[in-house]
Write a protein that holds these residues in place. Sequence first.
Motif, PDB file in Angstrom:
ATOM      1  N   ASP B 120     -19.819 -33.289 -32.776  1.00  0.00           N
ATOM      2  CA  ASP B 120     -19.336 -34.230 -31.763  1.00  0.00           C
ATOM      3  C   ASP B 120     -20.184 -34.205 -30.502  1.00  0.00           C
ATOM      4  O   ASP B 120     -20.182 -35.150 -29.737  1.00  0.00           O
ATOM      5  N   TYR B 121     -20.845 -33.074 -30.261  1.00  0.00           N
ATOM      6  CA  TYR B 121     -21.611 -32.952 -29.014  1.00  0.00           C
ATOM      7  C   TYR B 121     -23.076 -32.630 -29.302  1.00  0.00           C
ATOM      8  O   TYR B 121     -23.395 -31.976 -30.295  1.00  0.00           O
ATOM      9  N   VAL B 122     -23.915 -33.082 -28.392  1.00  0.00           N
ATOM     10  CA  VAL B 122     -25.344 -32.854 -28.549  1.00  0.00           C
ATOM     11  C   VAL B 122     -25.867 -32.197 -27.277  1.00  0.00           C
ATOM     12  O   VAL B 122     -25.435 -32.545 -26.171  1.00  0.00           O
ATOM     13  N   CYS B 123     -26.739 -31.220 -27.454  1.00  0.00           N
ATOM     14  CA  CYS B 123     -27.396 -30.599 -26.322  1.00  0.00           C
ATOM     15  C   CYS B 123     -28.868 -30.993 -26.356  1.00  0.00           C
ATOM     16  O   CYS B 123     -29.563 -30.741 -27.338  1.00  0.00           O
ATOM     17  N   LEU B 124     -29.337 -31.654 -25.314  1.00  0.00           N
ATOM     18  CA  LEU B 124     -30.751 -32.013 -25.212  1.00  0.00           C
ATOM     19  C   LEU B 124     -31.453 -30.944 -24.381  1.00  0.00           C
ATOM     20  O   LEU B 124     -30.970 -30.577 -23.312  1.00  0.00           O
ATOM     21  N   MET B 125     -32.546 -30.402 -24.889  1.00  0.00           N
ATOM     22  CA  MET B 125     -33.280 -29.361 -24.171  1.00  0.00           C
ATOM     23  C   MET B 125     -34.771 -29.635 -24.265  1.00  0.00           C
ATOM     24  O   MET B 125     -35.212 -30.430 -25.085  1.00  0.00           O
ATOM     25  N   GLU B 126     -35.541 -28.904 -23.458  1.00  0.00           N
ATOM     26  CA  GLU B 126     -36.995 -28.993 -23.590  1.00  0.00           C
ATOM     27  C   GLU B 126     -37.544 -27.656 -24.061  1.00  0.00           C
ATOM     28  O   GLU B 126     -36.989 -26.599 -23.747  1.00  0.00           O
ATOM     29  N   GLY B 127     -38.624 -27.719 -24.816  1.00  0.00           N
ATOM     30  CA  GLY B 127     -39.163 -26.521 -25.450  1.00  0.00           C
ATOM     31  C   GLY B 127     -39.890 -25.581 -24.507  1.00  0.00           C
ATOM     32  O   GLY B 127     -40.236 -24.473 -24.890  1.00  0.00           O
ATOM     33  N   ASP B 128     -40.113 -26.023 -23.266  1.00  0.00           N
ATOM     34  CA  ASP B 128     -40.867 -25.154 -22.352  1.00  0.00           C
ATOM     35  C   ASP B 128     -39.959 -24.392 -21.399  1.00  0.00           C
ATOM     36  O   ASP B 128     -40.412 -23.824 -20.421  1.00  0.00           O
ATOM     37  N   LEU B 129     -38.659 -24.387 -21.686  1.00  0.00           N
ATOM     38  CA  LEU B 129     -37.708 -23.719 -20.806  1.00  0.00           C
ATOM     39  C   LEU B 129     -37.429 -22.301 -21.307  1.00  0.00           C
ATOM     40  O   LEU B 129     -37.040 -22.109 -22.453  1.00  0.00           O
ATOM     41  N   VAL B 130     -37.639 -21.332 -20.429  1.00  0.00           N
ATOM     42  CA  VAL B 130     -37.368 -19.943 -20.780  1.00  0.00           C
ATOM     43  C   VAL B 130     -36.114 -19.503 -20.045  1.00  0.00           C
ATOM     44  O   VAL B 130     -36.113 -19.380 -18.818  1.00  0.00           O
ATOM     45  N   VAL B 131     -35.048 -19.315 -20.797  1.00  0.00           N
ATOM     46  CA  VAL B 131     -33.749 -19.048 -20.186  1.00  0.00           C
ATOM     47  C   VAL B 131     -32.836 -18.452 -21.243  1.00  0.00           C
ATOM     48  O   VAL B 131     -33.129 -18.543 -22.439  1.00  0.00           O
ATOM     49  N   ASN B 132     -31.745 -17.831 -20.847  1.00  0.00           N
ATOM     50  CA  ASN B 132     -30.739 -17.400 -21.809  1.00  0.00           C
ATOM     51  C   ASN B 132     -29.383 -17.906 -21.334  1.00  0.00           C
ATOM     52  O   ASN B 132     -28.644 -17.221 -20.639  1.00  0.00           O
ATOM     53  N   LEU B 133     -29.063 -19.144 -21.701  1.00  0.00           N
ATOM     54  CA  LEU B 133     -27.844 -19.803 -21.234  1.00  0.00           C
ATOM     55  C   LEU B 133     -26.670 -19.527 -22.166  1.00  0.00           C
ATOM     56  O   LEU B 133     -26.848 -19.514 -23.376  1.00  0.00           O
ATOM     57  N   PRO B 134     -25.467 -19.377 -21.604  1.00  0.00           N
ATOM     58  CA  PRO B 134     -24.270 -19.280 -22.447  1.00  0.00           C
ATOM     59  C   PRO B 134     -23.823 -20.683 -22.835  1.00  0.00           C
ATOM     60  O   PRO B 134     -22.849 -21.204 -22.298  1.00  0.00           O
ATOM     61  N   LEU B 135     -24.533 -21.310 -23.762  1.00  0.00           N
ATOM     62  CA  LEU B 135     -24.270 -22.726 -24.061  1.00  0.00           C
ATOM     63  C   LEU B 135     -22.869 -22.961 -24.600  1.00  0.00           C
ATOM     64  O   LEU B 135     -22.292 -24.022 -24.405  1.00  0.00           O
ATOM     65  N   GLY B 136     -22.304 -21.942 -25.259  1.00  0.00           N
ATOM     66  CA  GLY B 136     -20.935 -22.063 -25.768  1.00  0.00           C
ATOM     67  C   GLY B 136     -19.966 -22.297 -24.613  1.00  0.00           C
ATOM     68  O   GLY B 136     -19.116 -23.195 -24.655  1.00  0.00           O
ATOM     69  N   GLU B 137     -20.109 -21.492 -23.566  1.00  0.00           N
ATOM     70  CA  GLU B 137     -19.254 -21.641 -22.387  1.00  0.00           C
ATOM     71  C   GLU B 137     -19.502 -22.967 -21.692  1.00  0.00           C
ATOM     72  O   GLU B 137     -18.582 -23.624 -21.226  1.00  0.00           O
ATOM     73  N   ILE B 138     -20.772 -23.352 -21.637  1.00  0.00           N
ATOM     74  CA  ILE B 138     -21.120 -24.598 -20.945  1.00  0.00           C
ATOM     75  C   ILE B 138     -20.509 -25.791 -21.692  1.00  0.00           C
ATOM     76  O   ILE B 138     -19.990 -26.718 -21.082  1.00  0.00           O
ATOM     77  N   LEU B 139     -20.508 -25.711 -23.021  1.00  0.00           N
ATOM     78  CA  LEU B 139     -19.894 -26.781 -23.810  1.00  0.00           C
ATOM     79  C   LEU B 139     -18.392 -26.854 -23.534  1.00  0.00           C
ATOM     80  O   LEU B 139     -17.837 -27.943 -23.343  1.00  0.00           O
ATOM     81  N   GLU B 140     -17.740 -25.699 -23.466  1.00  0.00           N
ATOM     82  CA  GLU B 140     -16.304 -25.680 -23.165  1.00  0.00           C
ATOM     83  C   GLU B 140     -16.027 -26.330 -21.823  1.00  0.00           C
ATOM     84  O   GLU B 140     -15.104 -27.138 -21.682  1.00  0.00           O
ATOM     85  N   ARG B 141     -16.839 -25.946 -20.840  1.00  0.00           N
ATOM     86  CA  ARG B 141     -16.705 -26.531 -19.496  1.00  0.00           C
ATOM     87  C   ARG B 141     -16.890 -28.039 -19.566  1.00  0.00           C
ATOM     88  O   ARG B 141     -16.159 -28.799 -18.930  1.00  0.00           O
ATOM     89  N   HIS B 142     -17.876 -28.457 -20.343  1.00  0.00           N
ATOM     90  CA  HIS B 142     -18.174 -29.884 -20.466  1.00  0.00           C
ATOM     91  C   HIS B 142     -16.963 -30.635 -21.021  1.00  0.00           C
ATOM     92  O   HIS B 142     -16.559 -31.674 -20.492  1.00  0.00           O
ATOM     93  N   ILE B 143     -16.358 -30.069 -22.069  1.00  0.00           N
ATOM     94  CA  ILE B 143     -15.218 -30.736 -22.693  1.00  0.00           C
ATOM     95  C   ILE B 143     -14.029 -30.769 -21.731  1.00  0.00           C
ATOM     96  O   ILE B 143     -13.396 -31.803 -21.532  1.00  0.00           O
ATOM     97  N   GLN B 144     -13.758 -29.624 -21.089  1.00  0.00           N
ATOM     98  CA  GLN B 144     -12.611 -29.551 -20.190  1.00  0.00           C
ATOM     99  C   GLN B 144     -12.763 -30.470 -18.982  1.00  0.00           C
ATOM    100  O   GLN B 144     -11.796 -31.064 -18.515  1.00  0.00           O
ATOM    101  N   SER B 145     -13.992 -30.591 -18.473  1.00  0.00           N
ATOM    102  CA  SER B 145     -14.198 -31.366 -17.245  1.00  0.00           C
ATOM    103  C   SER B 145     -14.082 -32.864 -17.492  1.00  0.00           C
ATOM    104  O   SER B 145     -13.938 -33.630 -16.551  1.00  0.00           O
ATOM    105  N   GLY B 146     -14.155 -33.272 -18.750  1.00  0.00           N
ATOM    106  CA  GLY B 146     -14.090 -34.691 -19.058  1.00  0.00           C
ATOM    107  C   GLY B 146     -15.339 -35.452 -18.636  1.00  0.00           C
ATOM    108  O   GLY B 146     -15.330 -36.673 -18.539  1.00  0.00           O
ATOM    109  N   ALA B 147     -16.418 -34.726 -18.357  1.00  0.00           N
ATOM    110  CA  ALA B 147     -17.652 -35.374 -17.913  1.00  0.00           C
ATOM    111  C   ALA B 147     -18.289 -36.155 -19.057  1.00  0.00           C
ATOM    112  O   ALA B 147     -18.093 -35.829 -20.226  1.00  0.00           O
ATOM    113  N   ASP B 148     -19.041 -37.194 -18.683  1.00  0.00           N
ATOM    114  CA  ASP B 148     -19.824 -37.910 -19.693  1.00  0.00           C
ATOM    115  C   ASP B 148     -21.058 -37.092 -20.059  1.00  0.00           C
ATOM    116  O   ASP B 148     -21.441 -37.019 -21.218  1.00  0.00           O
ATOM    117  N   ILE B 149     -21.667 -36.534 -19.036  1.00  0.00           N
ATOM    118  CA  ILE B 149     -22.868 -35.722 -19.248  1.00  0.00           C
ATOM    119  C   ILE B 149     -22.740 -34.471 -18.374  1.00  0.00           C
ATOM    120  O   ILE B 149     -22.282 -34.567 -17.228  1.00  0.00           O
TER     121      ILE B 149
END
Lengths: 402, 370
Positions: B120-149
Amino acid sequence: MKKECIAMLLAGGQGSRLYVLTGDMAKPAVPFGGKYRIIDFPLSNCSNSGIDTVGVLTQYRPLELNSYIGSGQPWDLDDSTGGVHILPPYMGSDGGTWYKGTANAIYQNIGFVDLYDPEYVVILSGDHIYKMDYSKMLQRHKEAGAVCTISVMEVPWSEASRFGIMNVDGADTVTEFQEKPRQPKSNLASMGIYVFSWRMLRRYLTEDEADPGSENDFGKNIIPRMLADGQKLAAYRFQGYWKDVGTLESLWDANMDMLSPESGLDLLDDSWPIYARTFSAPTAYLGRSAKVTHSAFNRGSDLEGTVENSVLSADVHVAEGARVSYSVLMPGTRVEAGAVVEYAILGENCCIGAGCHVGAAPENTDPDKWGLTVLAPCCKLEEGRTIPAKTMLTRQGEEVPR
Amino acid sequence: MNGLHGIIFSYEKRNNLRELTDIRSASSIPFGGRYRAVDFALSNLVNAGCTDVGVVLHGRYQSLLDHLGTGKSWDLSRKRGGLKILPPFAYRQDWGETAFRGKMEALGGVRSYLDEIRQDYVCLMEGDLVVNLPLGEILERHIQSGADITAVCGNDSFRVEDGTYLQLSPEGRVTEVLYHLNNPRGYRSLEVYLISRSLLLSLVDECASHDQYSWRRDVLQTRCGQLNIQGYIWNGFAAQIRSVQEYYDRSMQLLDPAIREDLFCAERPIRAKSADKSSAYIGPEGCCVNSMVADGCSIGGTVENSILSAGVTVEEGAEVRNCILFKDTVVRRDARLSHVIADKCVEILPGHALMGQPSYPIVIAKGSQV
């Protein structure tokens, strides 16, 4: 699926002379050389020699070994036809038994070998450190027209009486086999690596099984029987590094050999890679106060202290002010500040508390009391403990005799 | 299927990486000894339970293709889903050096792939980014916030090559999207965006019908008022590798234990393709301090404040300080290097010296002999 040659790897032994290191795992699963386990050597040799089907015969505490081997992918042994197969003893409609000996282990898996209907079978051990091209040995076997070809190497005459010795004629055909002879007639020691013509081996295994007096062992029964029957047994001379790491001392020696390419064990050589299952950990970091000399280390490690003449596996931490000398540290080991570890083998996930002193250098010890100090995996030492030379501790930190 | 689908863009539009991108895209640039830049995006996604990842290729992608393989190293070699390589031949037009003009056009070119997305959700990223993001948490936040993006941004307005900067309201809503700024302000976009598949699909179609091709201009900037775009501020380490200077400075930051702790945190391991090398080895006369050393290195000389990829050799008497040496580079006897980035298989001949400056590290191209 017919194969010309498959390998059967005997990995079921307990490895009792590695004592606490094999308390919970079979010997072939014991870590070696910082990033490997012992079984990586025969498996990588198979893969590099073009043998794509390997049966691994397990019996004693196989769980660690099974999960390590997994699909066989790290060694490219996950082909759609063939690959690596774990072969434990099993029950049949009229019962079943444990593997009674090396020959019986193969006998019980005749059905497995027959699936591939091979011309030749290579029999390997899971406790040797060496790089060997089995295809050359197979070539020798075919050219000699032998029933069995035994890999041999020259050992110093003074040590010959510790080995199974092959006496050969001018064409390197085996004329006599002597197990640990008091007066050796040759210095060609068997390395416990055999190539057999499967049809003949199959017959001998069946006959051996029918003999109630047999110990069902290749060295004790099958080879002498073949010799007695006048079958042609060829010797294949191997040159290069080879070590049986069945004892604590030889395991330590082989690790130290890895540090010096002069020993013949050159693991940096790309032409015959030894593969291993790797795990995820960041690049090793050597701190500002690190003094690491003549030592090997691996990913996930954080070294702040002094490390000399030692082999460190992945995920090892040596704190500032700690010193590790002439030791082998298996994965996940931690040595806290101010602790000293010398002439020791530390099993996986050992923790050495601050200020501990583990082991002793031979020059500071009464020769009768000196020996390697060995800690079982997961052994935790609280601060300030002294563990003298030649001591062995279990997982719970209790001293056990050798 | 409620879950996350990853799309990684491997871009080729930066030219400030000098010799380092002669032979590869920024996504496959070695970083931190045993990693390539794209390992971070892939691991971030996989650690959030993502099983399907598309990589949009562009430019000199042979090195990246070689690195990705079947995706096995990230557990993305799967019967269903897994890693999908999206090479540029699918694009309708050839825009010279740049096979497509922007992300929306690239996505339009792989429209049939987008249709097949199971999540249901897509994460767009770039290959030159060096990071360790908690994308699972960010997705939860995204769903809860009702944001479009949801737009992930760094807690700084650090200047990066061709950076995007987001202005946020006190509630965290993106109010303005700016780029080409002389004096960056607001929050630095990490170019990580979460969006529902259905909205992404309709945006791709809308953009295609208006000949709009830029995600940044035509979606974020133009539709900023009509779409609810929320910012997610990431306070940890995040490097966008777009210039030699940034590459060098960000690499050297890894020598700080706190940064390593953050980037390589144990709960979200960064996975990499493994090289079949033996242990690293330091010789009797060797000395190595404050450095990261990968498998198979052999150090006979002195190494300080440096990052060594797998299989690097530093012979006796050689001195390597403040350097980044890629795979299989050899520094011969008594050679001296300082502030140098040496690409793969470089050989520095005996006794030679190369001294760069912290503000201008020397870059040596792959396979050079100096």
